[in-house]
Design a protein around this motif. Structure first.
Motif, PDB file in Angstrom:
ATOM      1  N   ALA A 171       1.159  -2.288 -13.032  1.00 43.87           N
ATOM      2  CA  ALA A 171       0.197  -3.665 -12.785  1.00 43.87           C
ATOM      3  C   ALA A 171       0.930  -4.556 -11.672  1.00 43.87           C
ATOM      4  O   ALA A 171       0.272  -5.306 -10.947  1.00 43.87           O
ATOM      5  CB  ALA A 171      -0.128  -4.124 -13.807  1.00 43.87           C
ATOM      6  N   GLY A 172       2.370  -4.696 -11.795  1.00 46.60           N
ATOM      7  CA  GLY A 172       3.030  -5.536 -10.726  1.00 46.60           C
ATOM      8  C   GLY A 172       3.329  -4.968  -9.593  1.00 46.60           C
ATOM      9  O   GLY A 172       3.850  -5.824  -8.608  1.00 46.60           O
ATOM     10  N   ALA A 173       2.969  -3.841  -9.546  1.00 44.48           N
ATOM     11  CA  ALA A 173       3.314  -3.232  -8.216  1.00 44.48           C
ATOM     12  C   ALA A 173       2.297  -3.429  -7.032  1.00 44.48           C
ATOM     13  O   ALA A 173       2.747  -3.467  -5.742  1.00 44.48           O
ATOM     14  CB  ALA A 173       3.804  -1.549  -8.206  1.00 44.48           C
ATOM     15  N   TYR A 174       1.074  -3.383  -7.382  1.00 49.32           N
ATOM     16  CA  TYR A 174       0.164  -3.688  -6.547  1.00 49.32           C
ATOM     17  C   TYR A 174      -1.231  -4.016  -7.374  1.00 49.32           C
ATOM     18  O   TYR A 174      -1.401  -4.026  -8.374  1.00 49.32           O
ATOM     19  CB  TYR A 174      -0.333  -2.368  -5.679  1.00 49.32           C
ATOM     20  N   ARG A 175      -1.925  -4.530  -6.415  1.00 52.83           N
ATOM     21  CA  ARG A 175      -3.199  -5.251  -6.851  1.00 52.83           C
ATOM     22  C   ARG A 175      -4.461  -4.404  -6.734  1.00 52.83           C
ATOM     23  O   ARG A 175      -4.719  -4.030  -5.330  1.00 52.83           O
ATOM     24  CB  ARG A 175      -3.282  -6.335  -6.402  1.00 52.83           C
ATOM     25  N   TRP A 176      -5.262  -3.933  -7.649  1.00 48.93           N
ATOM     26  CA  TRP A 176      -6.386  -3.023  -7.250  1.00 48.93           C
ATOM     27  C   TRP A 176      -7.604  -3.931  -7.169  1.00 48.93           C
ATOM     28  O   TRP A 176      -7.751  -5.001  -7.617  1.00 48.93           O
ATOM     29  CB  TRP A 176      -6.743  -2.226  -8.717  1.00 48.93           C
ATOM     30  N   GLU A 177      -8.154  -3.421  -6.099  1.00 46.40           N
ATOM     31  CA  GLU A 177      -9.520  -4.316  -5.428  1.00 46.40           C
ATOM     32  C   GLU A 177     -10.591  -3.141  -5.135  1.00 46.40           C
ATOM     33  O   GLU A 177     -10.149  -2.131  -4.645  1.00 46.40           O
ATOM     34  CB  GLU A 177      -9.166  -5.371  -4.191  1.00 46.40           C
ATOM     35  N   LEU A 178     -11.745  -3.393  -5.589  1.00 45.27           N
ATOM     36  CA  LEU A 178     -12.771  -2.455  -5.448  1.00 45.27           C
ATOM     37  C   LEU A 178     -13.375  -2.533  -3.975  1.00 45.27           C
ATOM     38  O   LEU A 178     -13.596  -3.822  -3.446  1.00 45.27           O
ATOM     39  CB  LEU A 178     -14.111  -2.688  -6.278  1.00 45.27           C
ATOM     40  N   PRO A 179     -13.000  -1.588  -3.142  1.00 40.68           N
ATOM     41  CA  PRO A 179     -13.430  -1.527  -1.679  1.00 40.68           C
ATOM     42  C   PRO A 179     -14.839  -2.057  -1.467  1.00 40.68           C
ATOM     43  O   PRO A 179     -15.720  -1.611  -2.372  1.00 40.68           O
ATOM     44  CB  PRO A 179     -13.055  -0.314  -1.098  1.00 40.68           C
ATOM     45  N   PRO A 180     -15.208  -2.760  -0.509  1.00 38.52           N
ATOM     46  CA  PRO A 180     -16.668  -3.009  -0.248  1.00 38.52           C
ATOM     47  C   PRO A 180     -17.553  -1.965   0.021  1.00 38.52           C
ATOM     48  O   PRO A 180     -16.954  -0.702   0.698  1.00 38.52           O
ATOM     49  CB  PRO A 180     -16.593  -4.187   0.819  1.00 38.52           C
ATOM     50  N   PRO A 181     -18.879  -1.943  -0.265  1.00 36.94           N
ATOM     51  CA  PRO A 181     -19.693  -0.822   0.014  1.00 36.94           C
ATOM     52  C   PRO A 181     -19.929  -0.543   1.784  1.00 36.94           C
ATOM     53  O   PRO A 181     -19.452  -1.577   2.381  1.00 36.94           O
ATOM     54  CB  PRO A 181     -20.935  -1.216  -0.508  1.00 36.94           C
ATOM     55  N   ARG A 182     -20.174   0.562   2.225  1.00 34.06           N
ATOM     56  CA  ARG A 182     -20.266   0.726   3.554  1.00 34.06           C
ATOM     57  C   ARG A 182     -21.395   0.043   4.281  1.00 34.06           C
ATOM     58  O   ARG A 182     -21.379  -0.336   5.391  1.00 34.06           O
ATOM     59  CB  ARG A 182     -20.285   2.168   3.867  1.00 34.06           C
ATOM     60  N   HIS A 183     -22.434  -0.089   3.522  1.00 35.75           N
ATOM     61  CA  HIS A 183     -23.535  -0.916   4.044  1.00 35.75           C
ATOM     62  C   HIS A 183     -24.333  -1.579   2.933  1.00 35.75           C
ATOM     63  O   HIS A 183     -24.103  -1.492   1.735  1.00 35.75           O
ATOM     64  CB  HIS A 183     -24.470   0.332   4.399  1.00 35.75           C
ATOM     65  N   ALA A 184     -25.090  -2.606   3.355  1.00 37.16           N
ATOM     66  CA  ALA A 184     -25.718  -3.386   2.495  1.00 37.16           C
ATOM     67  C   ALA A 184     -27.317  -3.328   2.642  1.00 37.16           C
ATOM     68  O   ALA A 184     -28.046  -3.698   1.484  1.00 37.16           O
ATOM     69  CB  ALA A 184     -25.535  -5.008   2.876  1.00 37.16           C
ATOM     70  N   ARG A 185     -27.884  -2.437   3.578  1.00 36.60           N
ATOM     71  CA  ARG A 185     -29.374  -2.069   3.483  1.00 36.60           C
ATOM     72  C   ARG A 185     -29.449  -0.739   3.335  1.00 36.60           C
ATOM     73  O   ARG A 185     -28.623   0.157   3.870  1.00 36.60           O
ATOM     74  CB  ARG A 185     -29.724  -2.341   4.859  1.00 36.60           C
TER      75      ARG A 185
END
Length: 459
Positions: A246-260
């Motif tokens: 947990a201290g080595a890197y921060r996880w983030e949810l990648p954004p979706p490819r599209h919004a429409r």
């Protein structure tokens, strides 16, 4: 009616002062008392503790404390999760006295986000049934759409509870379809995240843990909910490394490819000789895909190049055997040459899907070849699923859940509509590896066309 709000709606109501956490939790507990006797979905309930936690959540809001996205919202978790001070049995009477002293990581993170865990939902014995939920300790869980039918397994209790309005969120597990099949049978949303995304500490049978290994790549933990957006919220608060990592890197949810919706390029396979869908399932899925096409979705039919679905199903079965060999010392282990060959096959499938998702955003396929079927107490090998086209093998259900699980891809089970006899039909939205939000976003946008979650009648 508050019993079928989404998590997003419930949390917003609490933050905005439209309802207090204590009121919402009190109403939920009353609904469980009224509705659950017919379903047997919630098998361990903690009313006093839950109401105290709800009162504390309300007090925190009044003080102006910082709050999380699930603040004050009551929810349930699958019985296999450790909750400090509460029994964890995996539906096995042998473990009826086991009481862990620490929450599972997922439970810790849900609580840190403000959720109130009010109880646990039923599972099949040792979570060893993907199609039904029953055990000798807690009994059978029934589907709120038709109590003569199964809610699926092994997160059957959680899916039934959500559909019936007995919680605002559920957290479960998925090896061969244990989130997706119940979600499909009960008409709710279920996410099998990208493999390795959600920590599994505190989710194992009572007793010594298996030694650390990467052999658990097929089994994942994930949320079930009444909207796709709620899956995103739950994943964001539970995913990411723990401990030293947990201290080595921060996880983030990648954004979706599209919004429409109209921007999505979508692959489609709705039937296959390896597990042909019933007429009623095929009709609903075909209508759903047609509606998506009318909405502007760019459709491409056919399996990805390099994917032989029958071969992948065999490879998946082999790897499931390896999974149990790892977790059950003394089990038969395949010759090393077979293990190497099947691991190469698994990674070849992953590579094929990776290439496919360079041109396609999500892949649609059935959750199961059938809708929820009648309860069947016979041994696995003797079970037959009745359909209008004739009896089907019980283990045919695994075919459609294989193709996301083998390469470790994220997959959302989403409501596609109701069959002619009024039962939910689920559609899988499979996304690129690590791009869970692309699948979630598509499922959410598709609800505007297909209708999304619908409460069962008279529930």
């Amino acid at each position: 009616m508050t019993s079928h709000l989404t998590v997003t709606e419930a949390a917003a109501g609490i933050r905005g002062g439209g309802i207090t956490s204590h009121e919402l939790t009190e109403r939920l507990l009353a609904r469980i008392e009224e509705v659950d006797p017919a379903l047997n979905a919630v098998v361990d309930l903690w009313p006093e503790e839950s109401l105290r936690a709800a009162a504390e959540a309300d007090a925190a809001l009044l003080r102006g404390d910082e709050t999380g996205p699930l603040h004050g919202v009551p929810m349930t978790v699958k019985e296999g999760f450790n909750v400090a001070g509460r029994v964890t049995t995996w539906g096995n009477p042998v473990f009826a006295g086991f009481v862990p002293d620490r929450d599972a990581t997922v439970v810790e993170r849900l609580r840190a986000a403000g959720a109130i865990i009010v109880g646990k939902t039923n599972v099949p014995a040792m979570l060893a049934d993907f199609g039904q939920t029953a055990n000798d300790l807690y009994g059978r869980t029934r589907n709120p759409w038709d109590t003569a039918r199964t809610p699926g397994g092994s997160t059957g209790g959680g899916a039934a509870a959500l559909a019936a309005g007995l919680g605002y969120l559920e957290y479960g597990s998925d090896l061969v379809g244990s989130i997706r099949i119940p979600a499909g049978f009960c008409g709710v949303y279920g996410l099998r995240p990208t493999a390795g995304t959600v920590p599994t500490r505190g989710f194992q049978p009572p007793g010594p843990s298996a030694p650390p290994s990467e052999a658990g790549h097929l089994s994942v933990l994930g949320p079930l909910a009444r909207s796709a957006a709620d899956l995103r919220t739950a994943l964001r608060v539970t995913a990411g490394p723990e401990g030293e990592a947990a201290g080595a890197y921060r996880w983030e949810l990648p954004p979706p490819r599209h919004a429409r919706l109209a921007d999505f390029r979508v692959g489609v396979v709705l039937d296959h000789p390896g597990a042909p869908v019933t007429h009623e399932v095929g009709a609903v899925l075909s209508d759903a895909v047609d509606a998506l096409g009318v909405a502007g979705v760019k459709l491409r039919e056919g399996w990805p190049d390099g994917i032989d679905p029958d071969r992948e199903a065999e490879t998946f079965g082999f790897h499931v055997g390896l999974f149990f060999a790892h977790h059950q010392p003394g089990a038969d282990v395949a010759p090393i040459g077979d293990v190497v060959a099947q691991e190469h096959a698994r990674m070849a499938a992953r590579a094929a899907w990776t290439r496919y998702f360079e041109e396609i955003d999500v892949f649609l396929c059935p959750v199961n070849f059938t809708t929820a079927f009648p309860h069947d107490d016979r041994p696995f090998a003797e079970r037959v699923i009745p359909t209008a086209e004739g009896g089907r093998r019980y283990d045919d259900q695994v075919f459609w859940t294989t193709h996301a699980a083998l390469p470790g891809l994220p997959a959302v089970a989403a409501p596609a509509g109701l069959s002619q006899d009024g039962l939910p039909v689920g559609m899988q939205v499979v996304g690129p590896r690590f791009e869970d939000d692309t699948a979630i976003t598509f499922a959410g946008l598709a609800a505007d066309v297909l209708g999304g979650f619908t409460p069962p009648p008279a529930r």
